[in-house]
Design a protein around this motif. Structure first.
Motif, PDB file in Angstrom:
ATOM      1  N   VAL A 312      41.285  39.519  34.046  1.00 44.74           N
ATOM      2  CA  VAL A 312      40.202  38.976  33.464  1.00 44.74           C
ATOM      3  C   VAL A 312      40.240  37.549  32.990  1.00 44.74           C
ATOM      4  CG1 VAL A 312      39.288  41.355  32.797  1.00 44.74           C
ATOM      5  CG2 VAL A 312      40.347  39.807  31.062  1.00 44.74           C
ATOM      6  N   ASP A 313      39.089  36.791  33.087  1.00 38.19           N
ATOM      7  CA  ASP A 313      38.975  35.537  32.838  1.00 38.19           C
ATOM      8  C   ASP A 313      39.101  35.188  31.429  1.00 38.19           C
ATOM      9  OD1 ASP A 313      36.118  34.997  31.201  1.00 38.19           O
ATOM     10  OD2 ASP A 313      35.715  36.371  32.882  1.00 38.19           O
ATOM     11  N   PRO A 314      39.599  34.176  30.910  1.00 39.75           N
ATOM     12  CA  PRO A 314      40.035  33.797  29.581  1.00 39.75           C
ATOM     13  C   PRO A 314      39.156  33.987  28.536  1.00 39.75           C
ATOM     14  CG  PRO A 314      40.984  32.003  30.877  1.00 39.75           C
ATOM     15  CD  PRO A 314      39.996  32.843  31.732  1.00 39.75           C
ATOM     16  N   LYS A 315      37.716  33.912  28.832  1.00 45.96           N
ATOM     17  CA  LYS A 315      36.617  34.079  27.911  1.00 45.96           C
ATOM     18  C   LYS A 315      36.613  35.256  27.557  1.00 45.96           C
ATOM     19  CE  LYS A 315      31.810  32.514  27.099  1.00 45.96           C
ATOM     20  NZ  LYS A 315      30.727  31.844  27.590  1.00 45.96           N
ATOM     21  N   LEU A 316      36.749  36.222  28.681  1.00 43.04           N
ATOM     22  CA  LEU A 316      36.228  37.721  28.479  1.00 43.04           C
ATOM     23  C   LEU A 316      37.364  38.418  27.898  1.00 43.04           C
ATOM     24  CD1 LEU A 316      34.964  40.235  29.033  1.00 43.04           C
ATOM     25  CD2 LEU A 316      35.993  40.361  31.422  1.00 43.04           C
ATOM     26  N   ALA A 317      38.652  37.828  28.146  1.00 43.49           N
ATOM     27  CA  ALA A 317      39.863  38.343  27.550  1.00 43.49           C
ATOM     28  C   ALA A 317      39.880  37.884  25.970  1.00 43.49           C
ATOM     29  CB  ALA A 317      41.182  37.615  28.064  1.00 43.49           C
ATOM     30  N   LYS A 400      37.340  48.222  31.133  1.00 43.49           N
ATOM     31  CA  LYS A 400      37.290  49.195  32.604  1.00 43.49           C
ATOM     32  C   LYS A 400      36.073  49.293  33.164  1.00 43.49           C
ATOM     33  CE  LYS A 400      37.863  54.145  33.874  1.00 43.49           C
ATOM     34  NZ  LYS A 400      38.216  55.378  33.242  1.00 43.49           N
ATOM     35  N   LEU A 401      34.874  48.974  32.572  1.00 40.98           N
ATOM     36  CA  LEU A 401      33.656  48.525  33.467  1.00 40.98           C
ATOM     37  C   LEU A 401      33.550  47.290  34.148  1.00 40.98           C
ATOM     38  CD1 LEU A 401      31.404  50.152  30.646  1.00 40.98           C
ATOM     39  CD2 LEU A 401      31.673  50.955  32.809  1.00 40.98           C
ATOM     40  N   LEU A 402      34.347  46.414  33.455  1.00 43.44           N
ATOM     41  CA  LEU A 402      34.091  44.848  34.063  1.00 43.44           C
ATOM     42  C   LEU A 402      35.120  44.497  35.009  1.00 43.44           C
ATOM     43  CD1 LEU A 402      33.053  42.756  30.919  1.00 43.44           C
ATOM     44  CD2 LEU A 402      31.580  43.816  32.857  1.00 43.44           C
ATOM     45  N   LEU A 403      36.349  45.483  35.054  1.00 43.43           N
ATOM     46  CA  LEU A 403      37.171  44.996  36.111  1.00 43.43           C
ATOM     47  C   LEU A 403      36.649  45.411  37.308  1.00 43.43           C
ATOM     48  CD1 LEU A 403      40.793  46.524  34.556  1.00 43.43           C
ATOM     49  CD2 LEU A 403      40.016  44.195  34.994  1.00 43.43           C
ATOM     50  N   PRO A 404      37.011  44.538  38.492  1.00 38.94           N
ATOM     51  CA  PRO A 404      36.594  44.916  39.683  1.00 38.94           C
ATOM     52  C   PRO A 404      37.115  46.000  40.389  1.00 38.94           C
ATOM     53  CG  PRO A 404      38.243  43.007  39.568  1.00 38.94           C
ATOM     54  CD  PRO A 404      37.858  43.432  38.349  1.00 38.94           C
ATOM     55  N   ARG A 405      36.535  46.821  40.891  1.00 42.96           N
ATOM     56  CA  ARG A 405      36.989  48.246  41.592  1.00 42.96           C
ATOM     57  C   ARG A 405      37.592  47.970  42.949  1.00 42.96           C
ATOM     58  NH1 ARG A 405      31.556  52.031  40.772  1.00 42.96           N
ATOM     59  NH2 ARG A 405      31.720  51.683  38.164  1.00 42.96           N
ATOM     60  N   PRO A 406      38.856  48.702  43.042  1.00 39.34           N
ATOM     61  CA  PRO A 406      39.502  48.665  44.128  1.00 39.34           C
ATOM     62  C   PRO A 406      38.647  48.967  45.475  1.00 39.34           C
ATOM     63  CG  PRO A 406      40.388  50.492  42.833  1.00 39.34           C
ATOM     64  CD  PRO A 406      39.393  49.477  42.145  1.00 39.34           C
ATOM     65  N   ALA A 407      38.799  48.170  46.438  1.00 40.95           N
ATOM     66  CA  ALA A 407      38.141  48.622  47.896  1.00 40.95           C
ATOM     67  C   ALA A 407      38.250  50.018  48.138  1.00 40.95           C
ATOM     68  CB  ALA A 407      38.414  47.732  48.666  1.00 40.95           C
ATOM     69  N   ARG A 408      37.353  50.761  48.431  1.00 42.39           N
ATOM     70  CA  ARG A 408      37.709  52.159  49.274  1.00 42.39           C
ATOM     71  C   ARG A 408      38.424  52.037  50.645  1.00 42.39           C
ATOM     72  NH1 ARG A 408      32.037  55.557  48.214  1.00 42.39           N
ATOM     73  NH2 ARG A 408      32.253  55.471  45.931  1.00 42.39           N
ATOM     74  N   LYS A 409      39.396  52.966  50.626  1.00 40.16           N
ATOM     75  CA  LYS A 409      39.960  53.218  51.906  1.00 40.16           C
ATOM     76  C   LYS A 409      38.957  53.957  53.101  1.00 40.16           C
ATOM     77  CE  LYS A 409      44.645  53.274  50.166  1.00 40.16           C
ATOM     78  NZ  LYS A 409      45.928  54.127  50.025  1.00 40.16           N
ATOM     79  N   THR A 410      39.148  53.166  54.292  1.00 38.96           N
ATOM     80  CA  THR A 410      37.955  53.561  55.076  1.00 38.96           C
ATOM     81  C   THR A 410      38.827  54.526  55.979  1.00 38.96           C
ATOM     82  OG1 THR A 410      37.028  51.621  55.133  1.00 38.96           O
ATOM     83  CG2 THR A 410      36.720  53.064  57.264  1.00 38.96           C
TER      84      THR A 410
END
Length: 421
Positions: A312-317, A400-410
């Protein structure tokens, strides 16, 4: 332009690409003479970036020579490397710059050099290039010169008369590790030219208060660069150095360059498969907080966490480590408190302070002001915003809400059609 000069151009532009401290000039140099050439428009002189009016502006980023007497472990141009070498004469480089400008390829020059013979000999040739461009060809475009560590005060002062910006690269943040990787160098040879530039700029500013048309000295100030990941310094070590440099009145930017493993044979260097680009980006974000958001180094990194959070970025951390500071009521909080809210920047904080005197601020208003509501909503209380904040969800829940979600496997089977007769 003959073939020999073109070949030199290819070699020397390739050698110059590892220096990142050439972003913006922050100066305006208008052409007021009929026989002059070029302008530095809108206060910018940027390599492959954009001006305030949306124009893309580029510099001729080149070295005068890639021969060097030093054997710095991290440098592609070190004396012990067997690479193609080239040197442009002063007249060749001046002609290249003018020719490229007339063809509309560039709007300025970023010039650095390897050290040949000694620092003063090299610096004198760099100054001659800038002087010829300004006085012989009346070139008013942006010029950024790299001051050579160890150069004399007289030559640095001459450079400041012709260049918009001067820079001296610190390279390694600590003296100990600099001596490990570049035994011929020391920090004193870097800090002295920095001091000369500072003194020249301050004296010029005082002179211009008395005489309006007095010549300017490096009006865009100075910058420097540090290599990230080549040595053992923590982010705290690096940011402490940057914070100290920003106390100097003429230091405009500190650049961070993720270490690129160009000399894999040298055992003093780490074996990195790729540059630490995420760490580099986090350092730039932290640097921005130091310069514009009134953060201190010990608020971003400390003994317990000497390195920045890469997720996460330093400000959010910082916000996640200090839930007691939140939620902030944007209808009553002061400007400094608003700057601490993730998703609210300098511009949106100012607009909030101005606008709330006349109306209640809601979700739509925050979006129009440029705030990232998706992030800010967990750290503020405001009209029309949800009740759940970091106090209700907890730092772990918000993270958990702000972390980027991993891309779904196709599933490849869904993308194919099996038609049978």
């Amino acid at each position: 332009m003959n073939e020999q000069v073109i070949q030199k151009l290819k070699i020397l532009t390739e050698s110059a690409k590892y220096d990142v401290s050439c972003a913006s000039s922050g100066t305006v140099r208008r052409n007021s003479r009929k026989d002059g050439l070029g302008n530095t428009v809108g206060g910018w002189g940027i390599c492959h970036s954009f001006s305030e009016d949306g124009r893309c502006i580029s510099l001729l980023k080149i070295m005068l020579t890639n021969y060097c007497i030093y054997d710095c472990a991290y440098c592609i141009n070190r004396v012990s490397n067997d690479i193609p070498r080239a040197t442009l004469s002063v007249s060749e480089l001046v002609d290249l710059t003018i020719e490229f400008y007339r063809r509309n390829y560039i709007e300025g020059l970023f010039l650095s050099s390897g050290v040949v013979r000694n620092p003063d000999y090299t610096m004198e040739r760099l100054v001659r290039v800038a002087k010829d461009l300004r006085e012989v060809h009346r070139f008013n475009g942006y010029i950024h010169l790299k001051s050579i560590p160890g150069a004399s005060e007289e030559l640095v002062r001459q450079a400041g008369r012709y260049a918009d910006r001067l820079s001296v690269n610190l390279e390694i943040p600590t003296e100990k590790n600099l001596k490990l990787l570049a035994p011929e160098k020391d920090h004193q040879s870097v800090y002295k030219p920095m001091l000369y530039i500072q003194q020249g700029a301050l004296e010029s500013a005082e002179e211009r208060k008395k005489h309006r048309h007095a010549p300017r000295f490096a009006p865009a100030g100075q910058s420097t660069q540090m290599i990230v990941g080549a040595t053992s310094e923590t982010d705290r070590d690096i940011l402490n150095v940057s914070s100290a440099l920003y106390q100097r009145p003429t230091m405009k930017r500190v650049y961070y360059s993720g270490y690129i493993s160009v000399n894999t044979y040298d055992k003093r260097l780490p074996a990195l498969k790729q540059p630490p680009l995420v760490r580099e980006n986090r350092l730039y974000q932290a640097d921005w907080l130091l310069r514009f958001y009134q953060f201190r180094v010990d608020e971003l990194v400390d003994d317990a966490s000497p390195d920045l959070d890469l997720e996460v970025d330093p400000k959010l951390a910082w916000a996640l480590r200090h839930p007691e500071f939140f939620p902030v009521n944007i209808l009553t909080a002061d400007y400094e408190a608003l700057l601490r809210v993730p998703g609210i920047g300098v511009r949106s904080a100012r607009l909030i302070v101005l606008s709330r005197r006349f109306s209640r601020i809601g979700l739509y208003d925050l979006k129009r002001m440029g705030a990232v509501v998706k992030k800010a909503r967990y750290f503020i209380t405001c009209h029309e915003l949800p009740d759940k904040t970091i106090l209700d969800l907890g730092p772990a829940g918000v993270r958990k809400l702000l972390l980027p979600r991993p891309a779904r496997k196709t599933d490849d089977r869904q993308l194919s059609f099996d038609f049978q007769d």
